[in-house]
Design a protein around this motif. Sequence first.
Motif, PDB file in Angstrom:
ATOM      1  N   MET A 168       3.378  -5.579  -4.132  1.00  0.00           N
ATOM      2  CA  MET A 168       3.018  -6.433  -2.999  1.00  0.00           C
ATOM      3  C   MET A 168       3.974  -7.617  -2.865  1.00  0.00           C
ATOM      4  N   TYR A 169       4.411  -8.166  -4.004  1.00  0.00           N
ATOM      5  CA  TYR A 169       5.255  -9.358  -3.955  1.00  0.00           C
ATOM      6  C   TYR A 169       6.586  -9.217  -4.703  1.00  0.00           C
ATOM      7  N   GLY A 170       6.675  -8.259  -5.624  1.00  0.00           N
ATOM      8  CA  GLY A 170       7.871  -8.155  -6.449  1.00  0.00           C
ATOM      9  C   GLY A 170       8.910  -7.189  -5.919  1.00  0.00           C
ATOM     10  N   PHE A 171       8.618  -5.898  -6.048  1.00  0.00           N
ATOM     11  CA  PHE A 171       9.585  -4.879  -5.640  1.00  0.00           C
ATOM     12  C   PHE A 171       8.858  -3.781  -4.872  1.00  0.00           C
ATOM     13  N   PRO A 172       9.189  -3.552  -3.596  1.00  0.00           N
ATOM     14  CA  PRO A 172       8.444  -2.587  -2.750  1.00  0.00           C
ATOM     15  C   PRO A 172       8.871  -1.145  -3.009  1.00  0.00           C
ATOM     16  N   LEU A 173       8.536  -0.636  -4.171  1.00  0.00           N
ATOM     17  CA  LEU A 173       8.971   0.703  -4.566  1.00  0.00           C
ATOM     18  C   LEU A 173       8.523   1.769  -3.571  1.00  0.00           C
ATOM     19  N   THR A 174       7.286   1.687  -3.121  1.00  0.00           N
ATOM     20  CA  THR A 174       6.763   2.673  -2.182  1.00  0.00           C
ATOM     21  C   THR A 174       7.527   2.647  -0.868  1.00  0.00           C
ATOM     22  N   ILE A 175       7.799   1.460  -0.364  1.00  0.00           N
ATOM     23  CA  ILE A 175       8.555   1.332   0.887  1.00  0.00           C
ATOM     24  C   ILE A 175       9.953   1.927   0.732  1.00  0.00           C
ATOM     25  N   PHE A 176      10.598   1.686  -0.410  1.00  0.00           N
ATOM     26  CA  PHE A 176      11.927   2.255  -0.641  1.00  0.00           C
ATOM     27  C   PHE A 176      11.876   3.782  -0.655  1.00  0.00           C
ATOM     28  N   PHE A 177      10.887   4.338  -1.344  1.00  0.00           N
ATOM     29  CA  PHE A 177      10.787   5.791  -1.429  1.00  0.00           C
ATOM     30  C   PHE A 177      10.511   6.421  -0.063  1.00  0.00           C
ATOM     31  N   LEU A 178       9.676   5.774   0.728  1.00  0.00           N
ATOM     32  CA  LEU A 178       9.251   6.340   2.010  1.00  0.00           C
ATOM     33  C   LEU A 178      10.026   5.772   3.198  1.00  0.00           C
ATOM     34  N   SER A 179      11.044   4.956   2.938  1.00  0.00           N
ATOM     35  CA  SER A 179      11.705   4.239   4.032  1.00  0.00           C
ATOM     36  C   SER A 179      12.295   5.173   5.081  1.00  0.00           C
ATOM     37  N   GLY A 180      12.899   6.296   4.667  1.00  0.00           N
ATOM     38  CA  GLY A 180      13.486   7.216   5.637  1.00  0.00           C
ATOM     39  C   GLY A 180      12.453   7.786   6.587  1.00  0.00           C
ATOM     40  N   TRP A 181      11.335   8.265   6.035  1.00  0.00           N
ATOM     41  CA  TRP A 181      10.272   8.837   6.869  1.00  0.00           C
ATOM     42  C   TRP A 181       9.601   7.764   7.715  1.00  0.00           C
ATOM     43  N   LEU A 182       9.333   6.600   7.117  1.00  0.00           N
ATOM     44  CA  LEU A 182       8.675   5.526   7.854  1.00  0.00           C
ATOM     45  C   LEU A 182       9.539   5.047   9.018  1.00  0.00           C
ATOM     46  N   GLN A 183      10.839   4.861   8.764  1.00  0.00           N
ATOM     47  CA  GLN A 183      11.711   4.336   9.800  1.00  0.00           C
ATOM     48  C   GLN A 183      11.920   5.332  10.940  1.00  0.00           C
ATOM     49  N   SER A 184      11.965   6.632  10.604  1.00  0.00           N
ATOM     50  CA  SER A 184      12.147   7.636  11.654  1.00  0.00           C
ATOM     51  C   SER A 184      10.869   7.857  12.451  1.00  0.00           C
ATOM     52  N   THR A 185       9.723   7.684  11.823  1.00  0.00           N
ATOM     53  CA  THR A 185       8.443   7.912  12.506  1.00  0.00           C
ATOM     54  C   THR A 185       8.015   6.691  13.309  1.00  0.00           C
ATOM     55  N   TRP A 186       8.240   5.502  12.748  1.00  0.00           N
ATOM     56  CA  TRP A 186       7.898   4.246  13.435  1.00  0.00           C
ATOM     57  C   TRP A 186       9.143   3.358  13.480  1.00  0.00           C
ATOM     58  N   PRO A 187      10.106   3.684  14.342  1.00  0.00           N
ATOM     59  CA  PRO A 187      11.395   2.981  14.339  1.00  0.00           C
ATOM     60  C   PRO A 187      11.315   1.522  14.771  1.00  0.00           C
ATOM     61  N   ASP A 188      10.217   1.125  15.429  1.00  0.00           N
ATOM     62  CA  ASP A 188      10.121  -0.247  15.914  1.00  0.00           C
ATOM     63  C   ASP A 188       9.546  -1.203  14.873  1.00  0.00           C
ATOM     64  N   VAL A 189       9.236  -0.697  13.687  1.00  0.00           N
ATOM     65  CA  VAL A 189       8.640  -1.531  12.643  1.00  0.00           C
ATOM     66  C   VAL A 189       9.704  -1.896  11.609  1.00  0.00           C
ATOM     67  N   ASP A 190       9.751  -3.157  11.249  1.00  0.00           N
ATOM     68  CA  ASP A 190      10.616  -3.600  10.152  1.00  0.00           C
ATOM     69  C   ASP A 190       9.853  -3.367   8.850  1.00  0.00           C
ATOM     70  N   TRP A 191      10.119  -2.263   8.191  1.00  0.00           N
ATOM     71  CA  TRP A 191       9.314  -1.864   7.039  1.00  0.00           C
ATOM     72  C   TRP A 191       9.550  -2.718   5.802  1.00  0.00           C
ATOM     73  N   PHE A 192      10.583  -3.546   5.828  1.00  0.00           N
ATOM     74  CA  PHE A 192      10.804  -4.420   4.682  1.00  0.00           C
ATOM     75  C   PHE A 192      10.299  -5.834   4.923  1.00  0.00           C
ATOM     76  N   ALA A 193       9.630  -6.036   6.066  1.00  0.00           N
ATOM     77  CA  ALA A 193       8.893  -7.284   6.248  1.00  0.00           C
ATOM     78  C   ALA A 193       7.616  -7.203   5.412  1.00  0.00           C
ATOM     79  N   HIS A 194       7.165  -8.322   4.911  1.00  0.00           N
ATOM     80  CA  HIS A 194       6.038  -8.289   3.977  1.00  0.00           C
ATOM     81  C   HIS A 194       4.776  -7.701   4.616  1.00  0.00           C
TER      82      HIS A 194
END
Length: 218
Positions: free
Chosen positions: A54-80
Amino acid sequence: MTDPGTAYGLWLLVFINSAVFIIFAFSFFKPQTSRDWRSFGAFSAFIVALFTEMYGFPLTIFFLSGWLQSTWPDVDWFAHDSGHLPEMMFGWRANPHFGPFHFLSFALIGGGFWLISVAWHHLWSAQRRGVLATTGPYSRIRHPQYVGFVLIMAGFLVQWPTLLTLAMFPVLVWMYARLARAEEADSRSRFGDAWDRYAADVPAFIPQRWSSLVGANR
C-alpha cells in the motif's frame, strides 16, 4: 507515466500503519498460549504484507501493469489511489476513500475488531471462573475471535487487494480452521459432556439465522 516513487517508497508509513493495526489487534486479542501467538503472528504477517504494497512497493501493480494499462488506459495505475483496484475496475473515478468498496471494507474491519474485543471479554470472564465460554458472541459461534480476524483480512482485501495477500488469505483461513479444531479437542477433554452439548447447539464459524429467534424466546 508517473514515477512510482512519488506515490510509494513511504516506508515510515508502512511501519506506522503496520504497528498501529498490530498493536490494536494485540490489545483486543491478548494472545497467551503458543496457539494464540501463531494465529496472531499470521495475522501480523498479513498486515505487514498489505501495508508494504500500500505504501512501500506496489508489487501487484507492477505485475499487472501491462493488463491494467491496456484495459483501463485512462487510469494512472502508479498513482496511490489507483491501488484501490475494485474502485478503479468498476469505474468509480471519484475519491476511492468514499466509494462503496471502501465503506464495505470499513464495515468488515470494524466488525472484526468489535467481534474480537467483545469475544475476549466473555472468554476472559469464563476462564477466570473455570467454565466454558458460552455467552456473548460465544452463544452464536464457537470461534468468534478467529472469525473476527478473517473479517478484518477480508475487509482489507476489499479495500486494497494484492497478489500476496490474496494468496495468503485462504492459507490463513485454513490455518485458523486447524487451530480451532485443536482448541475444540482441548475443550472436549477439559469440559466433556458440557462441551459436546455446546458444540451440538452452536456452529463453529457461521451463525445460524434461527439461533437469534431461539435466543429471543428463551
